[in-house]
Design an enzyme around this catalytic site. Structure first.
Site, PDB file in Angstrom:
ATOM      1  N   GLU A   1       0.824  -1.201   0.000  1.00 56.80           N
ATOM      2  CA  GLU A   1       0.000   0.000   0.000  1.00 56.80           C
ATOM      3  C   GLU A   1       0.864   1.260   0.000  1.00 56.80           C
ATOM      4  O   GLU A   1       1.938   1.270   0.584  1.00 56.80           O
ATOM      5  CB  GLU A   1      -0.838   0.079   1.280  1.00 56.80           C
ATOM      6  CG  GLU A   1      -1.510  -1.184   1.650  1.00 56.80           C
ATOM      7  CD  GLU A   1      -2.241  -1.077   2.993  1.00 56.80           C
ATOM      8  OE1 GLU A   1      -2.821  -2.080   3.385  1.00 56.80           O
ATOM      9  OE2 GLU A   1      -2.213  -0.012   3.637  1.00 56.80           O
TER      10      GLU A   1
ATOM     11  N   CYS B   1       3.110   8.407   1.538  1.00 56.01           N
ATOM     12  CA  CYS B   1       3.588   7.491   2.567  1.00 56.01           C
ATOM     13  C   CYS B   1       3.855   6.158   1.859  1.00 56.01           C
ATOM     14  O   CYS B   1       2.949   5.573   1.271  1.00 56.01           O
ATOM     15  CB  CYS B   1       2.497   7.361   3.626  1.00 56.01           C
ATOM     16  SG  CYS B   1       2.860   6.128   4.859  1.00 56.01           S
TER      17      CYS B   1
ATOM     18  N   CYS C   1       6.009  -7.163   7.823  1.00 55.67           N
ATOM     19  CA  CYS C   1       7.041  -6.617   8.709  1.00 55.67           C
ATOM     20  C   CYS C   1       7.385  -7.669   9.746  1.00 55.67           C
ATOM     21  O   CYS C   1       6.510  -8.355  10.266  1.00 55.67           O
ATOM     22  CB  CYS C   1       6.549  -5.348   9.397  1.00 55.67           C
ATOM     23  SG  CYS C   1       7.828  -4.584  10.424  1.00 55.67           S
TER      24      CYS C   1
ATOM     25  N   CYS D   1       5.217  -5.202  16.127  1.00 59.01           N
ATOM     26  CA  CYS D   1       4.662  -4.305  17.157  1.00 59.01           C
ATOM     27  C   CYS D   1       3.209  -4.716  17.398  1.00 59.01           C
ATOM     28  O   CYS D   1       2.476  -5.004  16.458  1.00 59.01           O
ATOM     29  CB  CYS D   1       4.746  -2.852  16.698  1.00 59.01           C
ATOM     30  SG  CYS D   1       6.434  -2.345  16.352  1.00 59.01           S
TER      31      CYS D   1
ATOM     32  N   CYS E   1       0.092  -2.998  15.511  1.00 58.88           N
ATOM     33  CA  CYS E   1       0.237  -2.633  14.097  1.00 58.88           C
ATOM     34  C   CYS E   1      -0.281  -3.728  13.174  1.00 58.88           C
ATOM     35  O   CYS E   1       0.026  -4.912  13.357  1.00 58.88           O
ATOM     36  CB  CYS E   1       1.706  -2.355  13.797  1.00 58.88           C
ATOM     37  SG  CYS E   1       2.047  -2.026  12.068  1.00 58.88           S
TER      38      CYS E   1
ATOM     39  N   GLY F   1       6.258  -2.113   6.645  1.00 61.27           N
ATOM     40  CA  GLY F   1       7.653  -2.538   6.728  1.00 61.27           C
ATOM     41  C   GLY F   1       8.516  -1.640   7.587  1.00 61.27           C
ATOM     42  O   GLY F   1       8.143  -0.518   7.921  1.00 61.27           O
ATOM     43  N   GLU F   2       9.683  -2.167   7.941  1.00 63.68           N
ATOM     44  CA  GLU F   2      10.661  -1.408   8.723  1.00 63.68           C
ATOM     45  C   GLU F   2      11.761  -0.960   7.752  1.00 63.68           C
ATOM     46  O   GLU F   2      12.587  -1.777   7.322  1.00 63.68           O
ATOM     47  CB  GLU F   2      11.216  -2.296   9.846  1.00 63.68           C
ATOM     48  CG  GLU F   2      12.441  -1.755  10.555  1.00 63.68           C
ATOM     49  CD  GLU F   2      12.326  -0.311  11.022  1.00 63.68           C
ATOM     50  OE1 GLU F   2      11.376   0.011  11.754  1.00 63.68           O
ATOM     51  OE2 GLU F   2      13.199   0.494  10.648  1.00 63.68           O
TER      52      GLU F   2
ATOM     53  N   SER G   1      11.052   6.619   8.853  1.00 67.42           N
ATOM     54  CA  SER G   1      10.531   6.309  10.183  1.00 67.42           C
ATOM     55  C   SER G   1      11.024   4.926  10.588  1.00 67.42           C
ATOM     56  O   SER G   1      10.967   3.983   9.808  1.00 67.42           O
ATOM     57  CB  SER G   1       9.003   6.329  10.140  1.00 67.42           C
ATOM     58  OG  SER G   1       8.469   5.928  11.380  1.00 67.42           O
TER      59      SER G   1
ATOM     60  N   LEU H   1       8.458   6.002  18.774  1.00 68.11           N
ATOM     61  CA  LEU H   1       8.821   5.778  20.173  1.00 68.11           C
ATOM     62  C   LEU H   1       7.688   5.065  20.910  1.00 68.11           C
ATOM     63  O   LEU H   1       7.857   3.965  21.424  1.00 68.11           O
ATOM     64  CB  LEU H   1       9.152   7.120  20.830  1.00 68.11           C
ATOM     65  CG  LEU H   1       9.956   7.029  22.115  1.00 68.11           C
ATOM     66  CD1 LEU H   1      11.363   6.528  21.856  1.00 68.11           C
ATOM     67  CD2 LEU H   1      10.002   8.388  22.812  1.00 68.11           C
ATOM     68  N   HIS H   2       6.545   5.708  20.969  1.00 67.76           N
ATOM     69  CA  HIS H   2       5.304   5.120  21.510  1.00 67.76           C
ATOM     70  C   HIS H   2       5.369   4.741  22.984  1.00 67.76           C
ATOM     71  O   HIS H   2       4.364   4.306  23.557  1.00 67.76           O
ATOM     72  CB  HIS H   2       4.864   3.895  20.702  1.00 67.76           C
ATOM     73  CG  HIS H   2       4.795   4.112  19.236  1.00 67.76           C
ATOM     74  ND1 HIS H   2       4.516   5.334  18.667  1.00 67.76           N
ATOM     75  CD2 HIS H   2       4.976   3.264  18.195  1.00 67.76           C
ATOM     76  CE1 HIS H   2       4.532   5.221  17.339  1.00 67.76           C
ATOM     77  NE2 HIS H   2       4.813   3.981  17.028  1.00 67.76           N
TER      78      HIS H   2
ATOM     79  N   CYS I   1      -1.319   1.638   8.591  1.00 66.21           N
ATOM     80  CA  CYS I   1      -0.579   0.910   7.565  1.00 66.21           C
ATOM     81  C   CYS I   1      -0.876  -0.590   7.603  1.00 66.21           C
ATOM     82  O   CYS I   1      -1.004  -1.170   8.666  1.00 66.21           O
ATOM     83  CB  CYS I   1       0.915   1.170   7.689  1.00 66.21           C
ATOM     84  SG  CYS I   1       1.606   0.741   9.294  1.00 66.21           S
TER      85      CYS I   1
HETATM   86  N1  SAH Z   1       8.239   0.415  10.615  1.00 68.43           N
HETATM   87  C1  SAH Z   1       8.411   1.814  10.678  1.00 68.43           C
HETATM   88  C2  SAH Z   1       7.633   2.570   9.632  1.00 68.43           C
HETATM   89  C3  SAH Z   1       6.255   2.087   9.311  1.00 68.43           C
HETATM   90  S1  SAH Z   1       5.030   2.253  10.568  1.00 68.43           S
HETATM   91  C4  SAH Z   1       8.069   2.328  12.046  1.00 68.43           C
HETATM   92  O1  SAH Z   1       7.550   1.567  12.848  1.00 68.43           O
HETATM   93  O2  SAH Z   1       8.377   3.479  12.312  1.00 68.43           O
HETATM   94  C5  SAH Z   1       4.628   3.976  10.457  1.00 68.43           C
HETATM   95  C6  SAH Z   1       4.027   4.548  11.711  1.00 68.43           C
HETATM   96  O3  SAH Z   1       2.661   4.116  11.869  1.00 68.43           O
HETATM   97  C7  SAH Z   1       4.763   4.107  12.968  1.00 68.43           C
HETATM   98  O4  SAH Z   1       4.993   5.190  13.817  1.00 68.43           O
HETATM   99  C8  SAH Z   1       3.786   3.117  13.538  1.00 68.43           C
HETATM  100  O5  SAH Z   1       4.029   2.925  14.877  1.00 68.43           O
HETATM  101  C9  SAH Z   1       2.458   3.745  13.207  1.00 68.43           C
HETATM  102  N2  SAH Z   1       1.297   2.868  13.355  1.00 68.43           N
HETATM  103  C10 SAH Z   1       1.230   1.534  13.179  1.00 68.43           C
HETATM  104  N3  SAH Z   1      -0.008   1.089  13.432  1.00 68.43           N
HETATM  105  C11 SAH Z   1      -0.746   2.164  13.798  1.00 68.43           C
HETATM  106  C12 SAH Z   1      -2.097   2.344  14.188  1.00 68.43           C
HETATM  107  N4  SAH Z   1      -2.937   1.346  14.256  1.00 68.43           N
HETATM  108  N5  SAH Z   1      -2.503   3.606  14.490  1.00 68.43           N
HETATM  109  C13 SAH Z   1      -1.650   4.660  14.414  1.00 68.43           C
HETATM  110  N6  SAH Z   1      -0.377   4.542  14.042  1.00 68.43           N
HETATM  111  C14 SAH Z   1       0.084   3.307  13.737  1.00 68.43           C
HETATM  112 FE1  SF4 Z   2       6.275  -2.076  14.097  1.00 69.60          FE
HETATM  113 FE2  SF4 Z   2       6.621  -0.359  12.035  1.00 69.60          FE
HETATM  114 FE3  SF4 Z   2       6.728  -3.017  11.641  1.00 69.60          FE
HETATM  115 FE4  SF4 Z   2       4.383  -1.879  12.209  1.00 69.60          FE
HETATM  116  S1  SF4 Z   2       5.608  -1.518  10.377  1.00 69.60           S
HETATM  117  S2  SF4 Z   2       5.216  -3.794  13.087  1.00 69.60           S
HETATM  118  S3  SF4 Z   2       5.025  -0.245  13.600  1.00 69.60           S
HETATM  119  S4  SF4 Z   2       8.136  -1.809  12.890  1.00 69.60           S
END
Ligand code: SAH
Ligand code: SF4
Length: 370
Positions: free
Chosen positions: A100, A121, A128, A132, A135, A175-176, A207, A231-232, A349
């Site tokens: 996406e 974006c 991934c 997390c 996510c 993805g990361e 990110s 960070l979260h 995402c």
């Molecule tokens: N993997 C990288 C980049 C992709 S995720 C990262 O984690 O930074 C992009 C952003 O979307 C991250 O900050 C992630 O924590 C956030 N994100 C993931 N799921 C989400 C959700 N359900 N609501 C809001 N933000 C979310």
């Molecule tokens: Fe975590 Fe970013 Fe991967 Fe989602 S895309 S699982 S927020 S590292």
């Protein structure tokens, strides 16, 4: 089964020059090819009409020409739009994976600058591996890295489909990004270079969930790309609960890498902070965040959690969000809150892909739905 040849769009200018030199071509041909790819946006070798016909067919035999197939578009022209793409298959006969990209219209809250920006974006991996807990992208695990051609291809296809010029890139899709470091750097080179897309490095934000060694590596690269840290949570206890990556690179190590980056780049980085009810959204959590932001001079971008089907986390109500923001404000931490525009279209995402796969697990190419 035969592997497809490498994509011409994954090469940098020096590599295109080398490819053409091998074929007895002068150096200026490389600039011609790059112009066809990134300026005139050719859709195949055949259209590169100022190249000799024999060269065109020779290149077509040696290289793939990557095009992403658009399956669905959600959203309308004045809102966030989401594009679902099918990638080329990795093996002959295999099915191409789904990714996406999201086009976000001007939003003063995003990265602070009020402007007429259109931001894309982009995804960097299929799935991934970092898992997390909140996510959607990690729910089905990791399939593969995107190639540079597939990363840049998202930019080109979204500009083409939307008819809009994009002037800002965030790597916040599936993805990361820093786990696909080499291909990401290649893509950034193409996106940033004058012979490629030509977008300023300061308009490109990566990110990461916190891959400390790669953050340092990025700091040592010459380009002034921006960095956002997901960070979260501002203590190991909170981060351990929702982000498995924290066990590998705990906060102390992550913060050291952030300080290194900020120092090398003379740059203020961004902490992304999703507000999740009862997990990280209390005033005490905000006070912890203030301490970390001060330590590395970061600004903070709060994002109320986007509910994900199948996951139990919830977004806090607005009063609680406001109370959290008030702590940051009182401490004079530069902070914004991004009230998501794309709720209704599965904006977080990885969600659109999951919905599509759930509806039609092994569907052949569907007709685009604009
Ligand atoms: N993997 C990288 C980049 C992709 S995720 C990262 O984690 O930074 C992009 C952003 O979307 C991250 O900050 C992630 O924590 C956030 N994100 C993931 N799921 C989400 C959700 N359900 N609501 C809001 N933000 C979310
Ligand atoms: Fe975590 Fe970013 Fe991967 Fe989602 S895309 S699982 S927020 S590292």
């Amino acid at each position: 089964m035969p592997q497809p040849p490498p994509a011409i769009q994954s090469l940098d200018l020096a590599e295109i020059e080398a490819v053409l030199a091998e074929r007895g071509q002068p150096k200026y041909r490389a600039t011609q090819v790059a112009r066809w790819l990134y300026d005139k946006r050719a859709t195949g070798f055949a259209g590169m009409t100022d190249l000799p016909a024999a060269l065109r067919s020779n290149l077509a035999e040696a290289f793939a020409f990557v095009r992403l197939e658009n399956l669905r578009v959600l959203g309308s022209s004045d809102t966030t739009r989401k594009y679902l793409f099918r990638l080329p298959p990795v093996r002959e006969g295999a099915e191409g994976a789904l990714i996406e990209s999201v086009l976000i219209p001007a939003s003063p809250a995003l990265y602070g600058e009020a402007s007429d920006r259109r931001t894309i974006c982009m995804s960097t991996q299929v799935g991934c591996a970092y898992g997390c807990k909140f996510c959607a992208s990690g729910l089905d695990g990791f399939s593969r890295n995107l190639t540079a051609a597939e990363i840049v291809g998202q930019f080109i296809e979204v500009e083409r489909l939307s008819g809009e010029k994009i002037n800002n890139i965030v790597f916040m899709g599936m993805g990361e990004p820093l786990a696909n470091f080499a291909n990401l750097m290649r893509a950034v080179d193409i996106l940033n270079s004058p012979w490629g897309i030509g977008l300023g490095a300061r308009h490109i934000t990566i990110s990461t969930s916190g891959l400390a060694p790669q953050i340092r590596e990025l700091a040592d690269q010459p380009r002034q790309i921006r960095l956002a840290i997901s960070l979260h949570g501002a203590t190991d206890a909170v981060r351990d609960q929702i982000m498995p990556v924290n066990r590998k690179y705990p906060l102390a190590e992550l913060l050291d890498a952030c300080a290194y980056f900020a120092g090398r780049k003379k740059q203020r980085l961004t902490f992304e902070y999703i507000l999740i009810e009862g997990v990280n959204d209390s005033p005490a959590n905000a006070a912890d965040l203030v301490r970390l932001a001060r330590r590395v001079g970061a600004k903070v971008n709060c994002i109320p959690y986007n509910n994900v089907e199948g996951l139990d986390w919830k977004r806090p109500d607005e009063a609680r969000q406001d109370a959290f923001m008030a702590v940051l404000e009182t401490a004079r931490i530069p902070a914004t809150i991004r009230r998501e525009k794309g709720h209704d279209i599965a904006a977080a995402c990885g969600q659109l892909r999951r919905q599509t796969m759930a509806q039609a697990p092994a569907a052949p190419a569907a007709a685009p739905a604009a």
